[in-house]
Scaffold this motif. Sequence first.
Motif, PDB file in Angstrom:
ATOM      1  N   TYR A 164     -45.354 -22.957  35.468  1.00 21.71           N
ATOM      2  CA  TYR A 164     -44.441 -24.055  35.210  1.00 21.71           C
ATOM      3  C   TYR A 164     -45.068 -25.356  35.710  1.00 21.71           C
ATOM      4  CZ  TYR A 164     -41.010 -20.340  34.493  1.00 21.71           C
ATOM      5  OH  TYR A 164     -40.354 -19.229  34.029  1.00 21.71           O
TER       6      TYR A 164
ATOM      7  N   SER B  49     -42.572 -25.727  30.630  1.00 22.26           N
ATOM      8  CA  SER B  49     -41.311 -26.215  31.203  1.00 22.26           C
ATOM      9  C   SER B  49     -41.560 -26.809  32.590  1.00 22.26           C
ATOM     10  CB  SER B  49     -40.296 -25.078  31.313  1.00 22.26           C
ATOM     11  OG  SER B  49     -39.991 -24.539  30.051  1.00 22.26           O
TER      12      SER B  49
ATOM     13  N   ARG C 193     -40.402 -27.146  36.204  1.00 22.40           N
ATOM     14  CA  ARG C 193     -39.508 -26.433  37.128  1.00 22.40           C
ATOM     15  C   ARG C 193     -39.725 -26.839  38.587  1.00 22.40           C
ATOM     16  NH1 ARG C 193     -37.658 -21.189  34.994  1.00 22.40           N
ATOM     17  NH2 ARG C 193     -37.081 -21.618  32.829  1.00 22.40           N
TER      18      ARG C 193
ATOM     19  N   TYR D 240     -38.303 -25.696  43.651  1.00 22.70           N
ATOM     20  CA  TYR D 240     -38.268 -24.995  42.361  1.00 22.70           C
ATOM     21  C   TYR D 240     -36.837 -24.984  41.849  1.00 22.70           C
ATOM     22  CZ  TYR D 240     -38.535 -21.221  38.924  1.00 22.70           C
ATOM     23  OH  TYR D 240     -38.455 -20.475  37.772  1.00 22.70           O
TER      24      TYR D 240
ATOM     25  N   SER E 286     -34.623 -24.824  37.922  1.00 20.67           N
ATOM     26  CA  SER E 286     -34.689 -24.747  36.466  1.00 20.67           C
ATOM     27  C   SER E 286     -33.659 -25.623  35.770  1.00 20.67           C
ATOM     28  CB  SER E 286     -34.493 -23.295  36.018  1.00 20.67           C
ATOM     29  OG  SER E 286     -33.226 -22.808  36.440  1.00 20.67           O
ATOM     30  N   SER E 287     -32.792 -26.285  36.532  1.00 24.63           N
ATOM     31  CA  SER E 287     -31.712 -27.051  35.910  1.00 24.63           C
ATOM     32  C   SER E 287     -31.807 -28.553  36.139  1.00 24.63           C
ATOM     33  CB  SER E 287     -30.357 -26.542  36.422  1.00 24.63           C
ATOM     34  OG  SER E 287     -30.277 -26.664  37.834  1.00 24.63           O
TER      35      SER E 287
END
Length: 777
Positions: free
Chosen positions: A278, A316, A318, A338, A340-341
């Motif tokens: 990522y 992506s 992250r 870290y 993801s949103s």
Amino acid sequence: MDTNGGCNVLLLCSVISTILLINVTNGLATPSWTERPDGVDGDSKVNATGEVLVLYNGIWGGVCGTNWDDVEAKVACTEAGFQNGKAYVTNFYDQATPAWVYEADCSGSEQELKECDLTRKVGGNRACPDRLGAMAYCYNDTDAIDYSLVGTGSNYGIVQVTRDGKTGYICGIGNLNNGEAGTVCRTLGFTDGDNYHTSVTTTYHEWWRGFFNCYQAPPFLHVCKGPDWEYITPSDSFATQECRLNTLSVYCYGTLRLHTKFANSSGVLLKRENRNYYAFCSDGFNMNSANAVCKDLGFIKARLILPASVYNTGYSVRFFNLECSVGATSMKQCTSVYNSSTTCHGGAAAVACDDGKSPIKDNLIEIAIDGTVQVSKNGIWGNINAYKWDNVEAQVLCKEKGFETGEMKQSIYSNKPRWMFDVDCQGDEDSIFSCPYKDLPDNATASFSGNARVFCYNRSDVNEYRLENGDRGRLIRNKDGQEGYACDFIRFYDQEATVVCKTLGYNRGERLESPSLPEGTKWWGVQLSCFYGSSTIESCKGSDWLYSYDRSLNYTSPEFDKCRNTSYAISVSCYGQVRLHDDSDNIGIALVRTGNNDMRAICADGFDLTDGDVACREIGYSGIRHVVAASTFSHLNYSILSYNFECVGGETSLLNCSYTNQTSCASRNYATIECVPNTTPSPTRRSTYPVSSNSPNYSKSTSNSNLSGSTSKPMSGNNTDSTDGISNTKGSTSKPTPGGPNNSTENNNNAGSINNHAVLRFWMFVGSLVVVLSSQI
């Protein structure tokens, strides 16, 4: 009832019971979950394929691959009676097996998997994250196979293996790819790896040869092999020669890397997490952090931070809030989050590191062997984004590089930075850098991943082509005194046929079926893949031309076996903007190609001998014999072009005649003509890319005439032709695939028919079996 009769009754009942128990779905039997094996709830096992299974409710089910690693795998293997275990994951394929455990968390001291902290799944459904299942490779210390890298670098080189006391390089049967490379690198303690092509110059070496397919990312190469390995010695000269061409060599990466392959010093910063790489967010990314990154990767320091938008990586974001202590020399001295949103406003962080070499000068241009245009900026070679790129820009660039002319080739993706966007030349510039362009993409170009490619040439470099029969037949190529029929090793389609005809000076063309030629025919073979902007055969080449029975090569490639198949032979029927509806005859309806790329019939109203004579000469005949009764082909169905042509007789093309646009064709009849055949064979047309004595002069034009042959440049991907306008159009951008969309309905119908027939034949067989067995009872 005798004994045999009893057996037959039992057999009959067994057959009927089996039939009743089978759940037929598309002809496949779905296994049951009713197996009641020995053991107690919570027991685990590793089956022959490596899948980790646990027992609950008397049913063996799977374990999800969430956070599954070597610690859990070793516990599962210890329970199975092995000393060691390595973890990997795979997609669930057996839909009949439940998944009992969502996640396993072991400390490593456990002797059985049920002693670990297991998160159970209620209901045993298969809804695991990413549909991944836990796998384990179990082994004892005596089973170990030693892997190593041979080469000058600690993280790259040729893969060498020692097993059964014998050492050799790895040789693949079939292609070796990044799956095999990544597996070897993980075995050696790295995070991942790429196939790193290295030639083996010596023939005196040993190999371990096998078939490998590491798509599941297993822990060892020997887990994903096919049949057992074969040891190859130098005495087997044929196998040794094959292995020299297919030896596995790898380049391995750690947890931190740049997205560009191998030792490239610039790119998007990536970190491995949960089996994937990522990107870091560029928000707040500074030179202090960049220096730590570059030093951790083995470079001297950071040269500069690059704009995130010059890369189109697809990774992506992250990792956020990267902060490093002042003067940090390693990412161990940095922290990040870290997530993801979280939204990243600046895009992925990218950096150029100092590798000790002098940076490349800016504003240089190179053309790669595949035609990709490379330009230098910020001391780094990059590409030109192909949005709006067409023949105008291609010709400017080719002339700058010393060629007479050039044309665009289909764009391709690259992981290099893109330094130029929206290049918009007018045609008279002396350098591509003199054309207007943008340094950074806007919303329209940011997601366009194609990079500009060109085909540059001089007229003196042209190869000679001709057709067997004037404007139709097989293509013949003659180069350096070697003549042969042309063959497309990929398959030959109408898209390529049009380009072949354009090369010969025609406007359009279609693929023509020709009888296969006998063995011993000499061929010129090539891989062609043409797209809408192609106008020459050479610009479509995916490989160099290869001549069968080439004296310099002293062999015939097996690829030429395809050429006798009419699907591969290059055979065409060529025509211009005007043609007869049946181009195999000299009498027919006069058709004109419109701006929608359709062939439309000319209205018969007002169409006379003078108009017909111009049309016949344009098609390639010596003139007109007479205008045929309009009703001759009235049974055919063509759309009518409502133009009233008014030729004076000296025009070389019907489209050069003056005309009036009628609202409709009052008679609804087609203009039909009979042309006078040539008394002598048509002269051989020879390619000059294009055939005109002057090379094409692409430029931007403001002409609005649909009949003038204007070269006015439309916006990329748009068509400026009017419904009835007559001009060249941009067609399909991809080579059709056999059995593609055009055949989908037929294929679906056939598939249904096949399934129905299979079921019918199955029940007919069962009925016959019942009758036979009944007769013996």
